[in-house]
Scaffold this motif. Structure first.
Motif, PDB file in Angstrom:
ATOM      1  N   MET A 182     -10.495  -6.623  27.025  1.00  0.00           N
ATOM      2  CA  MET A 182      -9.271  -6.234  27.734  1.00  0.00           C
ATOM      3  C   MET A 182      -8.095  -6.237  26.764  1.00  0.00           C
ATOM      4  N   THR A 183      -7.226  -5.236  26.865  1.00  0.00           N
ATOM      5  CA  THR A 183      -6.051  -5.161  26.009  1.00  0.00           C
ATOM      6  C   THR A 183      -5.113  -6.331  26.279  1.00  0.00           C
ATOM      7  N   GLU A 184      -4.672  -6.965  25.214  1.00  0.00           N
ATOM      8  CA  GLU A 184      -3.732  -8.072  25.356  1.00  0.00           C
ATOM      9  C   GLU A 184      -2.352  -7.515  25.676  1.00  0.00           C
ATOM     10  N   MET A 185      -1.678  -8.101  26.663  1.00  0.00           N
ATOM     11  CA  MET A 185      -0.364  -7.624  27.082  1.00  0.00           C
ATOM     12  C   MET A 185       0.644  -8.763  27.051  1.00  0.00           C
ATOM     13  N   LEU A 186       1.872  -8.426  26.701  1.00  0.00           N
ATOM     14  CA  LEU A 186       2.981  -9.365  26.818  1.00  0.00           C
ATOM     15  C   LEU A 186       3.470  -9.324  28.261  1.00  0.00           C
ATOM     16  N   GLN A 187       3.441 -10.468  28.932  1.00  0.00           N
ATOM     17  CA  GLN A 187       3.781 -10.505  30.346  1.00  0.00           C
ATOM     18  C   GLN A 187       4.996 -11.373  30.652  1.00  0.00           C
ATOM     19  N   PRO A 228       1.310  -2.569  32.626  1.00  0.00           N
ATOM     20  CA  PRO A 228      -0.049  -2.230  32.185  1.00  0.00           C
ATOM     21  C   PRO A 228      -0.188  -0.797  31.688  1.00  0.00           C
ATOM     22  N   LEU A 229       0.610   0.118  32.239  1.00  0.00           N
ATOM     23  CA  LEU A 229       0.532   1.518  31.834  1.00  0.00           C
ATOM     24  C   LEU A 229       0.966   1.711  30.382  1.00  0.00           C
ATOM     25  N   LEU A 230       1.818   0.831  29.887  1.00  0.00           N
ATOM     26  CA  LEU A 230       2.273   0.920  28.503  1.00  0.00           C
ATOM     27  C   LEU A 230       1.131   0.699  27.507  1.00  0.00           C
ATOM     28  N   TYR A 231       0.081   0.044  27.940  1.00  0.00           N
ATOM     29  CA  TYR A 231      -1.020  -0.314  27.041  1.00  0.00           C
ATOM     30  C   TYR A 231      -2.233   0.605  27.204  1.00  0.00           C
ATOM     31  N   GLU A 232      -2.132   1.599  28.061  1.00  0.00           N
ATOM     32  CA  GLU A 232      -3.233   2.528  28.246  1.00  0.00           C
ATOM     33  C   GLU A 232      -3.155   3.659  27.222  1.00  0.00           C
ATOM     34  N   PRO A 233      -4.297   4.151  26.718  1.00  0.00           N
ATOM     35  CA  PRO A 233      -4.276   5.207  25.699  1.00  0.00           C
ATOM     36  C   PRO A 233      -3.752   6.523  26.248  1.00  0.00           C
ATOM     37  N   GLY A 246      -8.238  14.750  11.997  1.00  0.00           N
ATOM     38  CA  GLY A 246      -8.914  16.034  11.972  1.00  0.00           C
ATOM     39  C   GLY A 246      -8.730  16.815  13.258  1.00  0.00           C
ATOM     40  N   LYS A 247      -7.805  16.404  14.094  1.00  0.00           N
ATOM     41  CA  LYS A 247      -7.549  17.049  15.379  1.00  0.00           C
ATOM     42  C   LYS A 247      -6.054  17.301  15.516  1.00  0.00           C
ATOM     43  N   PRO A 248      -5.652  18.174  16.447  1.00  0.00           N
ATOM     44  CA  PRO A 248      -4.222  18.445  16.627  1.00  0.00           C
ATOM     45  C   PRO A 248      -3.502  17.374  17.435  1.00  0.00           C
ATOM     46  N   TYR A 249      -4.168  16.279  17.722  1.00  0.00           N
ATOM     47  CA  TYR A 249      -3.562  15.184  18.476  1.00  0.00           C
ATOM     48  C   TYR A 249      -4.146  13.870  17.975  1.00  0.00           C
ATOM     49  N   TRP A 250      -3.479  12.767  18.357  1.00  0.00           N
ATOM     50  CA  TRP A 250      -4.074  11.448  18.126  1.00  0.00           C
ATOM     51  C   TRP A 250      -3.940  10.635  19.399  1.00  0.00           C
ATOM     52  N   VAL A 251      -4.685   9.554  19.483  1.00  0.00           N
ATOM     53  CA  VAL A 251      -4.740   8.764  20.706  1.00  0.00           C
ATOM     54  C   VAL A 251      -4.303   7.340  20.408  1.00  0.00           C
ATOM     55  N   THR A 252      -3.328   6.868  21.154  1.00  0.00           N
ATOM     56  CA  THR A 252      -2.897   5.478  21.046  1.00  0.00           C
ATOM     57  C   THR A 252      -2.133   5.127  22.317  1.00  0.00           C
ATOM     58  N   SER A 253      -1.643   3.921  22.401  1.00  0.00           N
ATOM     59  CA  SER A 253      -0.858   3.490  23.555  1.00  0.00           C
ATOM     60  C   SER A 253       0.619   3.443  23.172  1.00  0.00           C
ATOM     61  N   ILE A 254       1.477   3.434  24.160  1.00  0.00           N
ATOM     62  CA  ILE A 254       2.910   3.328  23.887  1.00  0.00           C
ATOM     63  C   ILE A 254       3.233   1.959  23.318  1.00  0.00           C
ATOM     64  N   CYS A 255       2.630   0.917  23.840  1.00  0.00           N
ATOM     65  CA  CYS A 255       2.925  -0.435  23.366  1.00  0.00           C
ATOM     66  C   CYS A 255       1.685  -1.130  22.828  1.00  0.00           C
ATOM     67  N   GLY A 256       1.926  -2.026  21.890  1.00  0.00           N
ATOM     68  CA  GLY A 256       0.905  -2.923  21.393  1.00  0.00           C
ATOM     69  C   GLY A 256       1.476  -4.324  21.284  1.00  0.00           C
TER      70      GLY A 256
END
Length: 335
Positions: free
Chosen positions: A1-6, A194-199, A213-223
Motif C-alpha cells: 500500500m502506498t504510504e500517505m501523509l495523513q 488518497p487520490l493524490l497518491y494514485e498513478p 520510450g513513450k509519449p507519456y509517463w506515469v506517476t502520482s501527484i504526491c509522494g
C-alpha cells in the motif's frame, strides 16, 4: 500500500504568503565583494577555454561564496524551498559571460539535466511563438509564449531562472508552497488525499522522453517517503495525456482535485508574487514549491524583449526524494 501523509506537514517549507511578505530574508543581495569574486571566476573560466557545458565547479573558483552557496543548497533542500539572489551585473556582461556566471553558480548546487527533446542543458525563456496558446496546442510550451502559465513544477530537483531583461509590463513570478497546498487539502477536503497518491498519466507534450520510450509517463501527484513530502503537479500535462489510447479516464473526482489544487495555489493565503529585476536569480525546489507567471506585454524591439535564462539541476547526493521521483517525475518503477 502506498504510504500517505495523513497529518499536517510541519516545517519551514509549509509557508504562507503573509509570512513571506513579513520576513523577506528569502531575498539575498550579493555584496560588492561577492560580485567581484564572481567576475573573477568568469574570467578564470573564460581563460580555460572550455565549452559552457564542460565548465565544472573547479573551473569556476569561489573561495568565499562557496559557503553561501552551500547555505542556499541547505535552504532549498530543508528550508523554505526557494530563494531570490539579487545583484548580478548582467548588463555589464556579454552573452558568454552571463552564461558562464549563471552556469558556474549552478555547478555549486547540482548537475544540469536536459530541459527538452533537443537535449538543451541551458535554456532561454522568451516569447518565440507569436501568440500560440499552449492550452489549445498540446505541443506548445508556455515558456515560449507571453501567456500566463499555470502552476507547475519543472523536471529536476531545482530550477533556476536568471533575469536578463524584463517585459514592458507584467510577467510577475508566482510561487506557492506545495506542502501548504497539501495542508489546505487535508484541512478542507481530507477525502481527496488518497487520490493524490494514485498513478496518473502525464503527457510529454511532443518531447518524447528516452527514459520511458513513450509519449507519456506515469506517476502520482504526491509522494511521501523518508519523512518528506513531494508534489508533482502539471495539470495541463495530466489533462492532455487523455489524448493517448489506453489513458485511464479522469473522473469527476480527479477534475475536482485539480481545481482545488489550482484554487489553493492562486489563493491570497498562499500565493507569493515577486517581480524580477535584471540580475536576479530565482532558485526553487520543485518538490516543495509550484511556480507560475502572469501574462506579459513585451517590447517591440528585439533587443529589449523579456529574457530569462534557465537551469534545471539535480542534487548530486542521494536526496530525500530519490525513492519517490526520478528524473522528470518518473517513478523508479517506470524507468
Amino acid at each position: 500500500m502506498t504510504e500517505m501523509l495523513q497529518q499536517p506537514y510541519t516545517g519551514p517549507s509549509a509557508w504562507t504568503r503573509p509570512q513571506m511578505e513579513a520576513d523577506r530574508s528569502w531575498i539575498y543581495t550579493l555584496s560588492p565583494a561577492e560580485v567581484a569574486e564572481i567576475r573573477a571566476a568568469v574570467s578564470a573560466a573564460l581563460a580555460a577555454g572550455k565549452p559552457l557545458e564542460s565548465i565544472s565547479r573547479a573551473d569556476f573558483p569561489l573561495a568565499s561564496l562557496a559557503g553561501r552557496l552551500a547555505e542556499l543548497g541547505e535552504e532549498l533542500e530543508n528550508g523554505r524551498g526557494f530563494e531570490m539572489w539579487r545583484g548580478l551585473p548582467v548588463e555589464d556582461w556579454s552573452l558568454e559571460e552571463r552564461s558562464i556566471a549563471y552556469w558556474g553558480l549552478g555547478q555549486y548546487l547540482g548537475d544540469a539535466v536536459v530541459q527538452n527533446a533537443r537535449g538543451e542543458l541551458f535554456g532561454h525563456v522568451r516569447d518565440t511563438t507569436a501568440g500560440a496558446d499552449p492550452q489549445t496546442n498540446a505541443n506548445t510550451r508556455f515558456y515560449h509564449t507571453n501567456r500566463a502559465a499555470p502552476f507547475h513544477v519543472d523536471g529536476a530537483d531545482i530550477v533556476g531562472l536568471m533575469c536578463v531583461r524584463t517585459a514592458r509590463a507584467g510577467g510577475a513570478s508566482l510561487v506557492v508552497s506545495s506542502t501548504s497546498i497539501y495542508n489546505a487539502l487535508l484541512r478542507d477536503h481530507p477525502d481527496m488525499i488518497p487520490l493524490l497518491y494514485e498513478p496518473l498519466w502525464f503527457d510529454h507534450r511532443g518531447e518524447h522522453n528516452a527514459v520511458t520510450g513513450k509519449p507519456y509517463w506515469v506517476t502520482s501527484i504526491c509522494g511521501w517517503t523518508n519523512g518528506k513530502l513531494s508534489m508533482m503537479y502539471l495539470r495541463n500535462f495530466i489533462e492532455s495525456a487523455q489524448r493517448y489510447d489506453g489513458a485511464p479516464p479522469l473522473t469527476g473526482r480527479h477534475r475536482k482535485l485539480l481545481e482545488l489544487i489550482d484554487h489553493y495555489a492562486e489563493s491570497p493565503e498562499l500565493c507569493l508574487s515577486m517581480e524580477f529585476l535584471p540580475g536576479d536569480i530565482q532558485w526553487l525546489n520543485n518538490h516543495m514549491t509550484l511556480h507560475s507567471r502572469t501574462e506579459f506585454l513585451d517590447w517591440d524591439e528585439d533587443e529589449r524583449r523579456r529574457w530569462l535564462m534557465r537551469l534545471w539541476l539535480n542534487r548530486r547526493e542521494r536526496n530525500r526524494y530519490t525513492d519517490t521521483y526520478g528524473y522528470y517525475g518518473i517513478a523508479p518503477d517506470a524507468r
